[in-house]
Each structure stands twice: as structure tokens, then as C-alpha cells.
Design a protein around this motif. Structure first.
Motif, PDB file in Angstrom:
ATOM      1  N   THR A 189       7.216  -4.660  20.310  1.00 46.63           N
ATOM      2  CA  THR A 189       6.207  -5.500  19.665  1.00 46.63           C
ATOM      3  C   THR A 189       5.000  -4.675  19.249  1.00 46.63           C
ATOM      4  N   GLU A 190       4.543  -3.801  20.147  1.00 45.94           N
ATOM      5  CA  GLU A 190       3.389  -2.942  19.850  1.00 45.94           C
ATOM      6  C   GLU A 190       3.699  -2.029  18.663  1.00 45.94           C
ATOM      7  N   PHE A 191       4.873  -1.434  18.665  1.00 47.67           N
ATOM      8  CA  PHE A 191       5.244  -0.530  17.575  1.00 47.67           C
ATOM      9  C   PHE A 191       5.343  -1.279  16.249  1.00 47.67           C
ATOM     10  N   ASN A 192       5.949  -2.456  16.267  1.00 40.83           N
ATOM     11  CA  ASN A 192       6.082  -3.240  15.036  1.00 40.83           C
ATOM     12  C   ASN A 192       4.720  -3.647  14.482  1.00 40.83           C
ATOM     13  N   GLU A 193       3.819  -4.040  15.365  1.00 44.56           N
ATOM     14  CA  GLU A 193       2.477  -4.438  14.920  1.00 44.56           C
ATOM     15  C   GLU A 193       1.739  -3.253  14.307  1.00 44.56           C
ATOM     16  N   LEU A 194       1.873  -2.093  14.917  1.00 39.87           N
ATOM     17  CA  LEU A 194       1.218  -0.903  14.380  1.00 39.87           C
ATOM     18  C   LEU A 194       1.830  -0.499  13.041  1.00 39.87           C
ATOM     19  N   THR A 195       3.138  -0.661  12.901  1.00 41.14           N
ATOM     20  CA  THR A 195       3.784  -0.352  11.628  1.00 41.14           C
ATOM     21  C   THR A 195       3.257  -1.259  10.530  1.00 41.14           C
ATOM     22  N   GLN A 196       3.096  -2.531  10.829  1.00 42.58           N
ATOM     23  CA  GLN A 196       2.540  -3.468   9.846  1.00 42.58           C
ATOM     24  C   GLN A 196       1.105  -3.081   9.475  1.00 42.58           C
ATOM     25  N   GLN A 197       0.334  -2.680  10.478  1.00 43.23           N
ATOM     26  CA  GLN A 197      -1.046  -2.280  10.225  1.00 43.23           C
ATOM     27  C   GLN A 197      -1.102  -1.015   9.374  1.00 43.23           C
ATOM     28  N   VAL A 198      -0.198  -0.077   9.654  1.00 41.12           N
ATOM     29  CA  VAL A 198      -0.146   1.147   8.856  1.00 41.12           C
ATOM     30  C   VAL A 198       0.211   0.825   7.410  1.00 41.12           C
ATOM     31  N   ASN A 199       1.194  -0.024   7.216  1.00 42.63           N
ATOM     32  CA  ASN A 199       1.594  -0.393   5.861  1.00 42.63           C
ATOM     33  C   ASN A 199       0.448  -1.058   5.099  1.00 42.63           C
ATOM     34  N   SER A 200      -0.276  -1.924   5.778  1.00 38.19           N
ATOM     35  CA  SER A 200      -1.400  -2.605   5.155  1.00 38.19           C
ATOM     36  C   SER A 200      -2.517  -1.611   4.823  1.00 38.19           C
ATOM     37  N   LEU A 201      -2.826  -0.736   5.776  1.00 38.87           N
ATOM     38  CA  LEU A 201      -3.878   0.251   5.567  1.00 38.87           C
ATOM     39  C   LEU A 201      -3.487   1.244   4.483  1.00 38.87           C
ATOM     40  N   LYS A 202      -2.220   1.605   4.456  1.00 40.47           N
ATOM     41  CA  LYS A 202      -1.718   2.497   3.419  1.00 40.47           C
ATOM     42  C   LYS A 202      -1.947   1.898   2.038  1.00 40.47           C
ATOM     43  N   ASP A 203      -1.603   0.618   1.891  1.00 36.97           N
ATOM     44  CA  ASP A 203      -1.759  -0.056   0.588  1.00 36.97           C
ATOM     45  C   ASP A 203      -3.223  -0.099   0.150  1.00 36.97           C
ATOM     46  N   SER A 204      -4.110  -0.455   1.078  1.00 33.55           N
ATOM     47  CA  SER A 204      -5.524  -0.562   0.724  1.00 33.55           C
ATOM     48  C   SER A 204      -6.127   0.807   0.428  1.00 33.55           C
ATOM     49  N   THR A 205      -5.685   1.827   1.159  1.00 28.29           N
ATOM     50  CA  THR A 205      -6.193   3.180   0.913  1.00 28.29           C
ATOM     51  C   THR A 205      -5.777   3.677  -0.462  1.00 28.29           C
ATOM     52  N   LEU A 206      -4.509   3.466  -0.814  1.00 28.24           N
ATOM     53  CA  LEU A 206      -4.029   3.889  -2.128  1.00 28.24           C
ATOM     54  C   LEU A 206      -4.726   3.119  -3.251  1.00 28.24           C
ATOM     55  N   GLU A 207      -4.977   1.854  -3.001  1.00 27.87           N
ATOM     56  CA  GLU A 207      -5.676   1.034  -4.000  1.00 27.87           C
ATOM     57  C   GLU A 207      -7.104   1.546  -4.204  1.00 27.87           C
ATOM     58  N   ASN A 208      -7.779   1.849  -3.102  1.00 34.17           N
ATOM     59  CA  ASN A 208      -9.147   2.371  -3.192  1.00 34.17           C
ATOM     60  C   ASN A 208      -9.182   3.726  -3.906  1.00 34.17           C
ATOM     61  N   LEU A 209      -8.173   4.538  -3.645  1.00 40.88           N
ATOM     62  CA  LEU A 209      -8.106   5.842  -4.284  1.00 40.88           C
ATOM     63  C   LEU A 209      -7.892   5.704  -5.793  1.00 40.88           C
ATOM     64  N   SER A 210      -7.053   4.747  -6.156  1.00 35.12           N
ATOM     65  CA  SER A 210      -6.804   4.509  -7.583  1.00 35.12           C
ATOM     66  C   SER A 210      -8.080   4.093  -8.289  1.00 35.12           C
ATOM     67  N   GLU A 211      -8.852   3.253  -7.639  1.00 33.97           N
ATOM     68  CA  GLU A 211     -10.105   2.787  -8.237  1.00 33.97           C
ATOM     69  C   GLU A 211     -11.121   3.918  -8.341  1.00 33.97           C
ATOM     70  N   SER A 212     -11.146   4.782  -7.333  1.00 25.27           N
ATOM     71  CA  SER A 212     -12.144   5.858  -7.339  1.00 25.27           C
ATOM     72  C   SER A 212     -11.790   6.942  -8.362  1.00 25.27           C
ATOM     73  N   GLU A 213     -10.515   7.031  -8.735  1.00 23.79           N
ATOM     74  CA  GLU A 213     -10.100   8.061  -9.683  1.00 23.79           C
ATOM     75  C   GLU A 213     -10.136   7.563 -11.133  1.00 23.79           C
ATOM     76  N   GLU A 214     -10.408   6.284 -11.311  1.00 23.06           N
ATOM     77  CA  GLU A 214     -10.469   5.740 -12.668  1.00 23.06           C
ATOM     78  C   GLU A 214     -11.714   6.224 -13.402  1.00 23.06           C
TER      79      GLU A 214
END
Length: 214
Positions: A189-214
Motif C-alpha cells: 500500500t505504501e509503495f503504491n501510494e508513493l508511485t501515484q504521488q511520483v506520477n502526479s509530481l512528475k506530470d506537474s513538474t513536466l508541465e511547469n517546465l514546459s511553461e517556463s521554456e515557452e
């Protein structure tokens, strides 16, 4: 007799779409995709582990239904369960090796962080790194708990082969197995929750990077 618990399926990273362009986002995208690719063997053994667990559970229940007059058959089926447990250890080792390779690939994020200049970008990357490292640590904890579970299951199967084992002895060992399985479930359960958090954080980080490079 309590049922032997089954392991919950563990989550994996979500694959990224190919990134075009240049800069920090592309570098991070490469690191994450390399990490995802390194986890391929880890993902591949999940179904094998689940199939072995289901078959082993059924075999254990069938063995417990046999009588003392069928000790020969009990011994044979217990040996089959022992062989299955050893096979699961092999799958687990493949999974651990895959995750170790993924962690080594992910270490390349340090070079991405070093090349970043904006404080907000660095903060996002550091947060993603910390979350991912926590995920790898959680998998280590799961692996340790699961290895201990298999060890106790093997002890139970060996007791089944011993005609001197009493029903009370088997019940006590089965209780140990189920208690350890609870620890495995918590780790999953702990590992699955962390994986979900990583996936979410990954998406937001990439989105922020895309905006900053525009």
C-alpha cells in the motif's frame, strides 16, 4: 485454518510520451523514460508472482484437506509448494534487480538539477527526486517483508512434510504467516501510494517546465 494471504499488485511508473525540443524538460524526460524502461523486468514478473501465489494458495488448501492416512500425498504437495515458493523468490530477485537498475538510471536527475538555473525549477526537481527515492526505499521495505513472508511459508510447508507436526503447530505457524502477510500488504500500500504521488509530481513538474521554456 486461516487462508494464506495473497500479495496485492504493485504499481509502476507511467510511461512518458516522447518529448521534442531541448532544455531541462527534455533532459528530465530522458531520465524518467530510462527509469521506466529499467523497470520493465519488474513489471513483467508481477503477473507471474500473482499466478504462483494463487496456485500455491489452492495447493495449500488442498493439502490441508488431506488426512493423516494420505501423508505421502501431503509430502509431495508440500514439496510442490516449497518449489513454488523458491520460484517466487527468483521472481522477487528479478524485480529487485530491475528496481536497482531503475534507481541507478534515475540518479542522472542530479545532472539535470545541476544544469537548472531557476529556483522554482530546481525546487520542483528536488521534490521529484526526494519522492522517487522514497519510492525506491519503500520497494526495499516491501522486498524485505515479502522475503520474510516466503521464509515463514516455507517453514509451514516443511512442517506439513513432518508427520510429527500437530494441527496446533500448523495453526500457530499459519498465524505467523498471516501476520507477516499483513506487513507485506502495508508495504504494498505504501509503495503504491508513493508511485501515484511520483506520477502526479512528475506530470506537474513536466508541465511547469514546459511553461517556463515557452
Amino acid at each position: 485454518m486461516k487462508r494464506l494471504g495473497k500479495m496485492a499488485m504493485v504499481s509502476s511508473l507511467l510511461m512518458l510520451a516522447a518529448c521534442s525540443g531541448s532544455g531541462i524538460r527534455e533532459d528530465l524526460d530522458q531520465v524518467l523514460n530510462d527509469t521506466f524502461d529499467a523497470e520493465e523486468d519488474y513489471r513483467a514478473v508481477q503477473s507471474d508472482l500473482e499466478e504462483r501465489e494463487k496456485a500455491e494458495q489452492l495447493l495449500f488448501e488442498e493439502t490441508m484437506a488431506l488426512t493423516q492416512e494420505q501423508q505421502g500425498e501431503v509430502t509431495d504437495q508440500a514439496q510442490e509448494a516449497l518449489d513454488s515458493a523458491d520460484e517466487r523468490l527468483g521472481f522477487l530477485q528479478t524485480e529487485k534487480d530491475s528496481m536497482q537498475a531503475a534507481e541507478e538510471n534515475f540518479a542522472e536527475i542530479d545532472s539535470v538539477i545541476e544544469s537548472a538555473e531557476e529556483e522554482s525549477v530546481i525546487a520542483d526537481l528536488e521534490a521529484l527526486k526526494a519522492e522517487m527515492l522514497e519510492r525506491f526505499a519503500a520497494h526495499d521495505e516491501f522486498s524485505e517483508a515479502y522475503e520474510e513472508l516466503i521464509a515463514r511459508q516455507k517453514e509451514l510447508y516443511e512442517m506439513l512434510q513432518d508427520d510429527q507436526s500437530t494441527l496446533q503447530m500448523l495453526q500457530e505457524k499459519a498465524a505467523e504467516v498471516n501476520s507477516q502477510n499483513e506487513q507485506v500488504q502495508l508495504a504494498v500500500t505504501e509503495f503504491n501510494e508513493l508511485t501515484q504521488q511520483v506520477n502526479s509530481l512528475k506530470d506537474s513538474t513536466l508541465e511547469n517546465l514546459s511553461e517556463s521554456e515557452e
